[in-house]
Every structure is written in C-alpha cells, then in structure tokens.
Scaffold this motif. Structure first.
Motif, short mmCIF file in Angstrom:
data_model
loop_
_atom_site.label_atom_id
_atom_site.label_comp_id
_atom_site.label_asym_id
_atom_site.label_seq_id
_atom_site.Cartn_x
_atom_site.Cartn_y
_atom_site.Cartn_z
N LEU A 86 -0.88 0.99 -5.66
CA LEU A 86 -1.26 2.07 -6.58
C LEU A 86 -0.46 1.98 -7.87
N LEU A 87 0.81 1.61 -7.74
CA LEU A 87 1.66 1.44 -8.92
C LEU A 87 1.17 0.27 -9.77
N VAL A 92 -0.36 5.52 -10.27
CA VAL A 92 0.82 6.38 -10.13
C VAL A 92 1.94 5.76 -10.94
N GLY A 93 2.93 6.59 -11.26
CA GLY A 93 4.11 6.11 -11.96
C GLY A 93 5.19 5.68 -10.98
N LYS A 94 6.22 5.06 -11.51
CA LYS A 94 7.30 4.55 -10.66
C LYS A 94 8.00 5.67 -9.90
N SER A 95 8.19 6.80 -10.56
CA SER A 95 8.86 7.91 -9.90
C SER A 95 8.02 8.46 -8.75
N ALA A 123 -2.35 10.18 -7.69
CA ALA A 123 -3.30 9.12 -8.00
C ALA A 123 -4.66 9.70 -8.36
N TRP A 124 -5.07 10.72 -7.62
CA TRP A 124 -6.37 11.37 -7.88
C TRP A 124 -6.38 12.03 -9.26
N MET A 203 -10.74 -0.49 -0.64
CA MET A 203 -10.47 -1.44 -1.71
C MET A 203 -9.20 -2.23 -1.41
N GLN A 204 -8.13 -1.53 -0.99
CA GLN A 204 -6.89 -2.22 -0.68
C GLN A 204 -7.03 -3.11 0.56
#
Length: 527
Positions: A86-87, A92-95, A123-124, A203-204
């Motif tokens: 996802l990153l 999503v961000g790293k945090s 993520a959504w 997908m993943q």
C-alpha cells in the motif's frame, strides 16, 4: 518453469505447508507482501516446488479465528493485505504504514485487526481522491459480482452490531428486493469500502502468485467443504442450503458420527447443502454457486485441497435440534457427477482429496474413479499394524505424503509426547534406520521417510523442517483456545536450513525439473 501448464501432482516433487498468517514480518500477522516473496525465495533456494497454504478467507473472533469457519467463502482476508505494498502504491503514508510493536511469534488478532482497520480506512480515504474510484472498482465488481452481497452483508453486520443475519429484521433476513435496494442506497459508501478492501486483496494476491510462478513455485490452496451459518453465502443463497423457510436457521447440520475419539460424534453445526434438489432450477443454483466458488479459488492457487472430501460421497446429517451428532444419519452426496461437471465447466481441475478419518470403500472408489491423490500422514503410520495405509510401503504413487498437517502435533512434539506409545516412536525410528531414542533430530528422520517414499508429492510443515515442538502447533481439533496463532520469525529461514533441505530433496529425486526450451503449448499438461 511455467507452472500454469504443469500438473505438479503427476511429478515427483515436494513442498512446504505454511499458513499465510504464519509468515514472518513486522505487522503482527503474515501478509502477501515482501515477507511472502522472501518465503517463496526460501522455497526456491531449498529446491521446493510447492507452497501449501490454509484457506485465505476472512476470519474473526466469533469463529475462533479459524480459517475453516468464515463469514465468506469467496472473499479474501483483509488482515493479509500488505501495508508495504500500500505504501509503494501511494495509498498510505509512511507514518500510517508504521506498525506498533507486535509479537513475532504469535498473532494477536484484536491488535492486528485494529491496526489494519486504521490502515485500510486511510487507504480508502486516499483512494477516493485518486480519481480511479469508479473505473477500477466498477471493473472489479463486474468481474466479481459477489462483492455486492459481500459489501452489503458487512455493512448490515455493522449496523446491527454483529448480530447474525437470521436475527435481522424479517425483510432483510428474507432479502425482499425493495428492502435490499433501499439498504444498498443507505449504506453505499460502506459497501464501496468493503469492495475496495477486496479489490486490494485480490490485486495484491495476483502480484504474489505471479512472483511464485516466476520462481517455479506451485501454490496449493485449501477449500473447506462447508460454510458458516452466519455467512454471506447462506444469507445470499438460502435456496441451496437445508434451512427453515421462516426462521432461516438450519433444519439439519453437518458433523461426523461417533467413533473411537468421541462416543457422541462431532456436531459441527454448519448448514448442509441441498444435494437432493430435484427441480432443475434449484440444482442449477447450487451447482452454479459451487462453480463460482471453485473458479475463484483457482485464481488464488494452482491446485486445491478439498477438505472433508468424503462428504461428497455421503455426509453425516444431524437434525439441528440435536445437541450431539449421535442421532444423525448418512445421506448421499453428489458423487463423481458433480466433479465431472465442475471439471467440464472449469476446463480441468487439479485436486487433492482430503480423505482422512472415517473412510469407506465407497469414498475410496470415488477418489480412485476421479484419479485424485489422497493424503498419507506419517504420524498416523506407526501403530504396529502392517496393513496401516499410511506406512511408507503402503502409500501409492498417486498420493501426497505429509509428515503431519495443521491439525497434527509437530514431529518433535509427537516424539516427546507421553501420550504416544514408545513402540510407535521406536518403529518410526527404525523406518529411518535410526536406533537412538533422541528426539532432537526426529523431525529430520520423518522428513527422510517422507521424501524417500513413493508418493509423487511430499509436503512438510515448516515447523517440521525447523524442528520445532508442540508450542508451535497450528491447531488442536476439538479445542477453541490457542489455535491459528503460530508465526515463524524470519531468522529461522536460514541459508543452512535451505541448503540441507535442498540436498535432501535432490537425494530423493524431488528437485524441480529444469525448464524445457521451445516446448509447444500442445505438449503441456493442463491442470
């Protein structure tokens, strides 16, 4: 090796059994990201051809987090979605993708679920602003129409505070069309969110499966025969199950009859299929549902292990009001006709039949008629009976030999158990040409027996490769505590282990064959 065109069940090969949740990684549970790829690398370097997994459907605490009791037999488990992927995708961000400190040896499901829910919500939110929402999810939904019922089911579960669907208001329980349309409008965003989660999983997973294929690793999936009563499957398709028309609750449930292990049998409680439907429309509904279920599972894996295969020959039917399985009776299953039709519809299936437990000659005849390999468990072999079908010299070539399964103790745990007769342990040692009573290397003795035996395919649980004890056991049947928890820390997947396993695999002729160059497609064997 292009494993899309290789029937691994017809080759002399080997592999490792490891549930996805047991994979290493920093996120509290195994997932389909980099740690899964690293395990595939380990399989490749150790000369293995297969990775056998357990079902990857959603789990929850209500069912003890068992992968064999899910609220959806079509959906993927959101807990297996990779934060790292996802990153990479910018969702999503790293945090947001940075986890709290999790235990590396055991899954803490409540803590993991809380982290993943926050991650997927983020993520959504980001995905909704990406401009891809309608096109991507629209395409995914058209290819997977079951996600509409799945999303609505979960949205309604949230609304009614996780009550089972048969406790919902009558018009929702019985799926009145106008009520469903209204509910779909009312919960549109939550439905889309749950569809998005499934989109991420599939997908993943396809990225992982492509990586496995590139490395010559054949994935063996696992399909439970029954579904949970409180599942979207039963709510959305009540006509194919043995249910009371008014209450929606089962009239008869699944189980097994009394045997050596239980004087009252086992009452599993799953609703039974209406295999006896005479009207063509009803039968079509049931068989179409099974076709869709199998088709989805074959997008996840190359070969499928059918759990409780004997239930397709005949199944134990227990009246729902009974508290035990004592007063059930055998009813005929769909038999070979079902599998022949599914094989025709899907264009071929690669199947392993789980034929453990109370197996009759009729069940054995069905398996042999279909030419499906059965399972041979070495931990069941050493009872002193020369006719024991699990003894290495009694195992036929068209079978899959295991040291043990997810339901067994580990090899070392078995050897150390005071409940196992000493004579059984000594007999197992003799089969490995060992005379010592030392348990420390018993796992390697049992692996030696498995790899040297006749069956085409040998599968070894990772715990036995590593020589772990019964504190690393996956499941103890008949219990509800401390199951489906074990994880393998990454440091145990060491180079020296891979080297040793590769040498053993080569010694007994189970290394993958090198890829053939310029082989015409017509010469390949379809799954």
């Amino acid at each position: 090796m292009d494993n899309k065109h290789v029937n691994i069940l017809g080759l002399r090969s080997s592999g490792i059994l490891l549930p996805v949740f047991s994979l290493p990684g920093p996120f509290g549970i195994g997932d389909v990201g980099p740690s899964a790829r690293q395990f595939i690398d380990f399989l490749h370097s150790s000369g293995q051809s297969c990775w056998q997994i357990l079902p990857v459907n959603p789990t929850n605490a209500i069912f003890g987090n068992s992968p064999y009791m899910s609220y959806s037999s079509f959906a993927g488990n959101p807990l297996f979605i990779s934060p790292e992927l996802l990153l990479e995708q910018g969702l999503v961000g790293k945090s947001e993708a940075t986890p709290p400190v999790f235990c590396e040896y055991s899954v803490k499901y409540a803590e993991v679920a809380a982290f993943k829910e926050r991650l997927l919500a983020a993520a959504w939110k980001n995905y909704q602003h990406s401009g891809l929402l309608e096109d991507t999810l629209g395409d995914f939904t058209r290819l997977n129409p079951w996600v509409n019922d799945h999303g609505l089911f979960l949205a309604l579960k949230e609304t009614y505070k996780e009550k089972p669907w048969y406790k919902w208001p009558p018009r929702l329980r019985h799926r009145h069309p106008e009520t469903l349309v209204q509910a779909s409008r009312q919960h549109r965003e939550r439905i889309q969110y749950h569809i998005f989660v499934q989109y991420l999983f599939f997908m993943q997973w396809q990225l992982l499966r492509a990586y496995a294929e590139e490395n010559g690793i054949h994935i063996i999936g696992d399909l439970p025969i029954y579904v949970a009563q409180d599942s979207v499957d039963v709510w959305a398709h009540p006509a194919i199950f043995q249910l009371d028309a008014q209450s929606g609750e089962p009239t008869h449930v699944a189980g097994v009859p009394p045997d050596y292990f239980s004087v009252t049998g086992q009452r599993w409680g799953n609703p039974l299929y209406r295999w006896d439907l005479d009207d063509p429309d009803g039968k079509k509904l049931l068989w179409d549902w099974w076709e869709q279920r199998l088709r989805i599972n074959f997008t996840l894996a190359d070969t499928i292990r059918i759990d409780h295969f004997r239930g397709f020959e005949s199944y134990w039917s227990v009246p729902a009001e009974e508290k035990t399985a004592l007063n059930g009776q055998w009813e005929p299953g769909p038999g070979a006709t079902f599998f022949r039709e599914m094989d025709r519809r899907l264009g071929g299936m690669s199947i392993i039949a789980e034929d453990l437990g109370m197996i009759t000659p009729e069940v054995e005849e069905l398996r042999q008629e279909l030419a499906y390999p059965g399972m041979k468990i070495l931990l069941f072999a050493f009872d002193g009976n020369r006719d024991n079908s699990y003894l290495p010299y009694n195992c036929e070539k068209n079978s899959v030999v295991y040291t043990g399964t997810h339901d067994n103790d580990t090899a070392v745990g078995w050897c150390l158990s005071p409940q196992v007769p000493l004579a059984s342990k000594q007999l197992a040692k003799r089969f490995a040409n060992r005379v010592d009573d030392h348990a420390g290397f018993f796992h390697r003795d049992l692996i030696h027996i498995a790899l040297s035996s006749a069956p085409n395919l040998a599968i070894i649980p990772l715990q036995d490769v590593l020589g772990f004890g019964n504190d690393c056991r996956i499941n103890t049947p008949g219990t509800t505590e401390n199951n489906w928890l074990w994880r393998c820390a990454s440091r145990f997947l060491a180079e020296d282990i891979a080297t040793w396993l590769r040498e053993m695999t080569e010694t007994f002729g189970r290394l993958p064959s090198p890829p053939e160059e310029d082989t015409p497609a017509s010469e390949h064997t379809d799954l």
